[in-house]
Motif scaffolding. Structure first.
Motif, short mmCIF file in Angstrom:
data_model
loop_
_atom_site.label_atom_id
_atom_site.label_comp_id
_atom_site.label_asym_id
_atom_site.label_seq_id
_atom_site.Cartn_x
_atom_site.Cartn_y
_atom_site.Cartn_z
N THR B 423 0.46 -0.86 0.13
CA THR B 423 -0.15 0.32 -0.24
C THR B 423 1.26 1.16 -0.17
O THR B 423 1.78 1.25 0.83
N PHE B 424 0.53 1.51 -0.78
CA PHE B 424 1.59 3.22 -1.09
C PHE B 424 0.09 4.64 -1.20
O PHE B 424 -0.67 4.52 -1.03
N GLY B 425 1.55 5.82 -0.78
CA GLY B 425 0.31 6.84 -0.21
C GLY B 425 1.31 7.98 -1.61
O GLY B 425 2.34 7.77 -1.98
N CYS B 426 0.51 9.53 -1.30
CA CYS B 426 1.44 10.27 -1.09
C CYS B 426 1.17 11.38 -0.71
O CYS B 426 -0.15 11.73 -0.01
N TRP B 427 1.87 12.55 -0.81
CA TRP B 427 1.70 13.33 0.59
C TRP B 427 0.21 14.38 0.20
O TRP B 427 -0.20 14.74 -1.13
N ARG B 428 0.44 14.94 1.33
CA ARG B 428 -0.98 15.95 1.11
C ARG B 428 -0.83 16.82 2.69
O ARG B 428 -0.87 16.40 2.94
N GLU B 429 -1.01 18.01 2.64
CA GLU B 429 -1.53 19.20 3.55
C GLU B 429 -2.00 18.59 4.28
O GLU B 429 -3.89 18.54 4.17
N ALA B 431 -3.71 20.17 8.13
CA ALA B 431 -3.87 21.32 9.26
C ALA B 431 -2.71 21.54 9.25
O ALA B 431 -1.51 20.97 10.59
N GLY B 432 -2.22 21.90 8.27
CA GLY B 432 -0.87 22.30 8.25
C GLY B 432 0.48 21.69 8.48
O GLY B 432 1.10 21.79 8.11
N LYS B 433 -0.23 20.36 8.27
CA LYS B 433 1.06 19.06 8.39
C LYS B 433 1.13 18.40 6.85
O LYS B 433 -0.05 18.70 6.52
N ARG B 434 1.98 17.78 6.79
CA ARG B 434 2.49 16.88 5.73
C ARG B 434 2.56 15.64 6.14
O ARG B 434 3.30 15.60 7.00
N GLU B 435 1.40 14.92 5.09
CA GLU B 435 0.63 13.67 5.76
C GLU B 435 0.87 13.00 4.45
O GLU B 435 0.54 13.60 3.85
N LEU B 436 1.40 11.49 4.80
CA LEU B 436 0.93 10.44 3.47
C LEU B 436 -0.14 10.26 3.71
O LEU B 436 -1.32 9.65 4.74
N ALA B 437 -1.37 10.08 2.87
CA ALA B 437 -2.14 9.06 2.51
C ALA B 437 -2.45 8.28 1.08
O ALA B 437 -1.96 8.83 0.24
N PRO B 438 -2.98 8.02 1.89
CA PRO B 438 -2.67 5.58 0.81
C PRO B 438 -3.73 6.39 0.13
O PRO B 438 -4.68 6.40 -0.19
N VAL B 439 -3.13 5.83 -1.41
CA VAL B 439 -3.47 6.15 -3.02
C VAL B 439 -4.15 4.94 -3.47
O VAL B 439 -4.73 4.75 -5.09
N GLY B 440 -3.43 4.06 -3.28
CA GLY B 440 -3.31 2.31 -3.44
C GLY B 440 -3.00 1.50 -2.64
O GLY B 440 -2.16 1.36 -2.19
N SER B 493 -8.16 8.45 0.07
CA SER B 493 -7.34 9.90 -0.37
C SER B 493 -8.76 9.75 -1.38
O SER B 493 -8.73 10.92 -2.40
N GLY B 494 -9.81 9.66 -1.85
CA GLY B 494 -11.12 9.84 -2.43
C GLY B 494 -10.86 9.80 -4.26
O GLY B 494 -11.23 10.12 -4.99
N LEU B 495 -9.52 8.71 -4.23
CA LEU B 495 -9.01 8.47 -5.64
C LEU B 495 -9.22 6.66 -5.74
O LEU B 495 -8.12 7.11 -4.79
N ALA B 514 9.17 12.69 -3.67
CA ALA B 514 7.38 11.57 -4.31
C ALA B 514 6.17 12.80 -4.39
O ALA B 514 5.83 13.94 -3.96
N ASP B 515 5.45 12.13 -5.20
CA ASP B 515 4.25 13.11 -5.63
C ASP B 515 3.14 13.64 -4.74
O ASP B 515 2.99 12.90 -3.87
N THR B 516 2.81 14.37 -5.10
CA THR B 516 1.29 15.07 -3.72
C THR B 516 -0.22 14.49 -4.06
O THR B 516 -0.03 14.57 -5.62
N ILE B 517 -1.11 14.78 -3.60
CA ILE B 517 -2.30 14.34 -4.16
C ILE B 517 -2.47 15.02 -4.85
O ILE B 517 -3.36 14.69 -5.95
#
Lengths: 338, 541
Positions: B423-429, B431-440, B493-495, B514-517
């Motif tokens: 399972t891998f994720g991309c970065w997103r902001e 609440a002011g923090k950069r975090e990974l959201a799983p995308v697939g 992630s909505g994707l 790495a890429d962002t959302i």
């Protein structure tokens, strides 16, 4: 018997384990203590480092095999049925039918008798004498499989499943996950009883205890360490290993293995799938629901304390039988055990 | 019933396809008629019982051990049918357990009032596995990881026949399939294929790359767009009108709009799409219509189904499969020209001069609704299976994105000791923090050697464990290739990616890069694609 004596005044749980005050000893303590009574050799009951340890001769031998530094512990062997006084308490060990050397601790003080059953089961096991019900005032029971869904089927029936799978997939290696102490040796004996005369291969971590069982007079037949034998050797073979090794890199030496797991948890599909078993075998060294309920009736204790497992259901059942039952929370008991 | 139960039990723990086949074959060989036929029907979803309602089962359980203990048990097990099967005790005086045939016969004739008493008697006589299988059968969901296709493969294997030989006659057969077993096991004649409405095994293509094309003569080949829908077969003869998936599953029930629009006789090969006016909707829209038991009027209106035809196999009682592609194509176009239909149209040919020209057309096609190009030899007959040479698929280059590995799970079968599901994720902001959201999630794309490397990396970088899943330090970048991306409410992630796989392990790239959302959102296509039949570079031949 004194009706006025509160059993909790002389035997009660402490952070170090279940403590017997008038004898100044702990039963299966979670940490090293000055004096311990050990019911059996599994890691959540027997631990190293006690100054004095009382147990059956078999359990002490198991502890010497498993732990370094047992020479520093003063070991007091007590055979089944013999009695010894510690402080003001008479201590006796009775067979629990769980594994080799497993015992119930029978404690008598001022005419009151409490049985600490440790882990137990009621069905026959070729590696140890059967559980002996001891009438008592308070019975302390485990509750590992204390739900009506847990009914262990016949162990020979489960071994039959394993042998049928070996016949269906003769070119594959059957890797059977078993606990190193007790389950391993029982499964070997059951396989022998079912007519499997071929060599049974063992993961290295199972060797020492099997050797000990043999020294204790349990005949396991032709067993050998997997070691560096070549892959071809294991086609159609049965190999026993600890459950953790099934998913370990160790298992890669076998071509297309069939992972099997022997445990009471295999009764529930979600648990069996979590274990990664393709062949779940319901073989347990603990009492199932029916055995637990039967045992409460057999010992006839008016009070029952329920430890480690699903206490709620067993307390409910005991109360419906008119027994004064409550849960007893002990330190250091892990859920996983079979 | 006990043998069938043992089969379901073994299948439910068996991840490997070949081992599943072996289990089903052994059962079919050793079990007498009609039980094996009913079992085959159960595995191919050909059995339909009046469902046993959950309330009935719960009531059984509470009567048996009391509400308190039943609820504690259900709570622990988590599956009603399984809980009931485990707490029920076998009654040694209950008589012999029912055979599968007995269960089927009885339920088909029993009234609703009689069912509970019959069911109790069966539960008494079966063991826990038998009860589980019975209740799964009655509640209508076997869930043992066997597709209808796999079951048909197994039945073909016991008679040493190709699976397509079974497929061709399958839809003319009814449970318990005695003529089928007589043919496969006892030298009886092959049951006749009910030509009308029967599924005909489809012809499939092999993948090809640009470099391999130069060895082929472009003049021998015809090109057509590979639409991003679902390959289907429409079969119609007399009153029988059916829509089949590529694997031969009858999916007619989910597409009444298509079935109603069939006003012809024949068997056609095409792509099932959702089409609004002239626009082909993204694959995601079609997905909304799949696997639905009930199709609402709103769904029919908002997601209208359409079939874009590629080929014709039978037409008005004549088998055209031995003809060449060019001849069949001519028949198809003539048939279509005679009477254009709203729900059916013919996929246009893409005209090209040489491979470089075709490559250019392929590059220019950026629509969501197209997966790539199909290349078919003009002289190719319609052959079942995946013959080498006549047909090729030249897929669009995948989209690529750099993701960070987040979780790994052990695989199954030969991979059971390897962490092979990633399972891998991309970065997103947030609440002011950069975090990974799983995308697939991907479990292929890598070589055996890369798998060993990934497995070791996972073991060395584990930060947390949840049962069979390991969480890893967010340090490894994976280049993920995928064929499409759509919005999804099911994913955090909505994707949702289509067909994601690991393209490369990027040890050279720091995880922070790495890429962002947001990058992924930019890849989301527009609503659909104009019908390319009207665009400049596609013309009718």
């Amino acid at each position: 018997m004194t009706d006025t004596l509160d059993p909790r005044s002389w035997l009660y749980p402490t952070p170090r384990g279940l403590y017997c005050k008038p004898g100044d000893f702990y039963i299966d303590p979670a940490v090293a203590v000055p004096r311990a009574v050990i019911t059996h050799g599994h890691g959540d009951h027997a631990r190293p480092g006690h100054r004095k340890a009382l147990a059956t001769p078999e359990t002490l031998a198991i502890m010497r095999t498993r732990f370094e530094g047992m020479a520093d512990t003063s070991q007091q062997p007590l055979k089944y049925g013999e009695s010894v006084r510690i402080g003001e308490v008479d201590v006796e060990l009775a067979p629990a039918g769980h594994i080799l050397g497993s015992a119930q601790a029978v404690l008598a003080f001022k005419g009151q008798r409490i049985v600490v059953s440790g882990d137990f089961k009621r069905r026959p096991d070729p590696t140890c004498p059967p559980f002996e019900p001891i009438p008592c005032d308070v019975f302390i029971t485990e509750a590992t499989f204390a739900l009506p869904v847990f009914h262990h089927p016949s162990d020979m029936g489960e071994i039959g499943k394993l042998l049928r799978s070996v016949a269906t997939f003769p070119e594959r290696t059957h890797l059977v996950g078993v606990y190193a102490l007790g389950k391993c040796q029982r499964v070997i004996k059951l396989l022998r009883a079912a007519g499997w005369d071929k060599r049974i291969w063992l993961h290295g971590s199972l060797m020492a205890l099997c050797k000990l069982y043999q020294e204790q007079g349990v005949d396991l037949g032709d067993i050998a360490h997997v070691g560096d034998a070549i892959l071809e050797t294991f086609r159609g073979a049965i190999v026993l290993c600890p459950p953790s090794a099934l998913a370990d890199r160790w298992s890669r030496r076998f071509a297309d293995p069939v992972p099997a797991v022997c445990s009471g948890w295999m009764r529930v599909r979600a648990r069996a799938r979590q274990s990664g078993a393709e062949l779940p075998l319901i073989i347990s060294d603990h009492a199932d629901w029916g055995e637990l309920c039967q045992t409460l009736k057999d010992v006839g204790a008016p009070k029952v304390w329920v430890t480690h497992g699903r206490e709620e259901a067993l307390v409910h059942m005991a109360r419906s039988l008119g027994i004064d039952a409550e849960a007893l929370h002990l330190a250091g008991r892990e859920e996983e055990g079979t | 019933m006990q043998a069938f139960a043992a089969l379901l039990d073994a299948l439910s723990y068996q991840p490997a396809r070949n081992a599943k086949l072996r289990l089903i074959e052994t059962y079919l060989r050793e079990t007498p008629d009609p039980d094996r036929g009913w079992a085959l029907a159960a595995l191919t979803s050909g059995l339909d019982f009046p469902a046993a309602k959950p309330a009935l089962l719960r009531g059984f359980g509470e009567d048996k051990i009391g509400a308190e203990l039943f609820h504690l048990s259900y709570d622990y097990v988590g599956d009603l049918a399984e809980t009931l099967s485990l707490i029920w005790e076998t009654d040694p005086n209950a008589g012999p357990p029912p055979t599968l045939g007995e269960v089927v016969d009885t339920l088909q004739t029993a009234t609703k009032m009689q069912t509970p008493a019959i069911l109790k008697r069966w539960l008494d006589s079966l063991d826990a596995t038998g009860r589980w299988a019975l209740l799964k059968l009655l509640t209508g969901a076997l869930r043992v990881g066997v597709s209808a296709r796999l079951a048909k493969q197994a039945v073909a294997n016991i008679g040493n026949q190709p699976v397509d030989a079974v497929e061709e006659i399958w839809h003319g057969l009814t449970p318990p399939y005695r003529p089928l077993f007589d043919w496969l096991l006892h030298d009886a004649p092959r049951p006749s294929s009910n030509a009308g409405g029967a599924f005909l095994p489809p012809m499939l293509a092999n993948a090809i790359e640009r470099a391999e094309l130069d060895a082929l003569d472009p003049a021998h080949f015809r090109a057509e767009w590979k639409w991003d829908g679902i390959r289907v077969q429409v079969a119609s003869s007399g009153d029988v009108k059916r829509l089949y998936s590529r694997a031969g599953e009858d999916v007619s029930a989910a597409f009444p709009d298509i079935i109603e629009a069939i006003d012809f006789e024949g068997v056609f090969d095409g792509e099932l799409l959702v089409r609004r006016d002239e626009t082909v909707a993204p694959f995601n829209d079609l997905q909304q219509r799949l696997n639905r038991k009930v199709v609402t009027p709103k769904m029919l209106k908002d997601h209208p189904a359409h079939i874009r035809l590629y080929d014709v196999l039978w037409l008005e009682g004549e088998d055209l499969r031995a003809l060449s592609f060019d001849q069949r194509r001519a028949r198809l176009e003539a048939w279509n020209a005679e009477k254009p239909r709203a729900r059916f149209d013919v996929s246009p040919l893409v005209v090209f001069t040489d491979w470089a020209h075709l490559a250019q057309l392929r590059e220019q096609m950026t629509s969501d609704g197209i997966e790539g190009l199909m290349l078919k030899r003009g002289d190719s007959a319609y052959l079942a299976g995946r013959p080498k040479g006549p047909w090729f698929k030249w897929k669009r280059d995948p989209m690529l994105v750099d993701c960070v590995l987040m979780y790994a799970q052990r695989g199954h079968g030969k991979r059971s000791s390897f962490y092979s599901d990633f399972t891998f994720g991309c970065w997103r902001e947030a609440a002011g923090k950069r975090e990974l959201a799983p995308v697939g999630k991907a479990y292929f794309g890598f070589t055996d050697e890369e798998l060993r490397w990934l497995d070791k990396w996972v073991r060395d970088h584990t930060t947390n464990r949840f049962g069979p899943v390991r969480e890893v330090a967010p340090e490894l970048v994976l280049e993920i290739a995928f064929d499409g991306i759509a919005r999804s409410t099911r994913h955090k992630s909505g994707l949702a990616m289509r067909f994601p796989r690991i393209n490369r392990i990027r040890t050279d790239k720091p995880a922070a890069e790495a890429d962002t959302i947001d990058n992924l959102l930019r890849l989301l296509g527009t609503a659909g694609v104009e019908n390319p039949a009207e665009s400049a570079y596609v013309t009718a031949p």
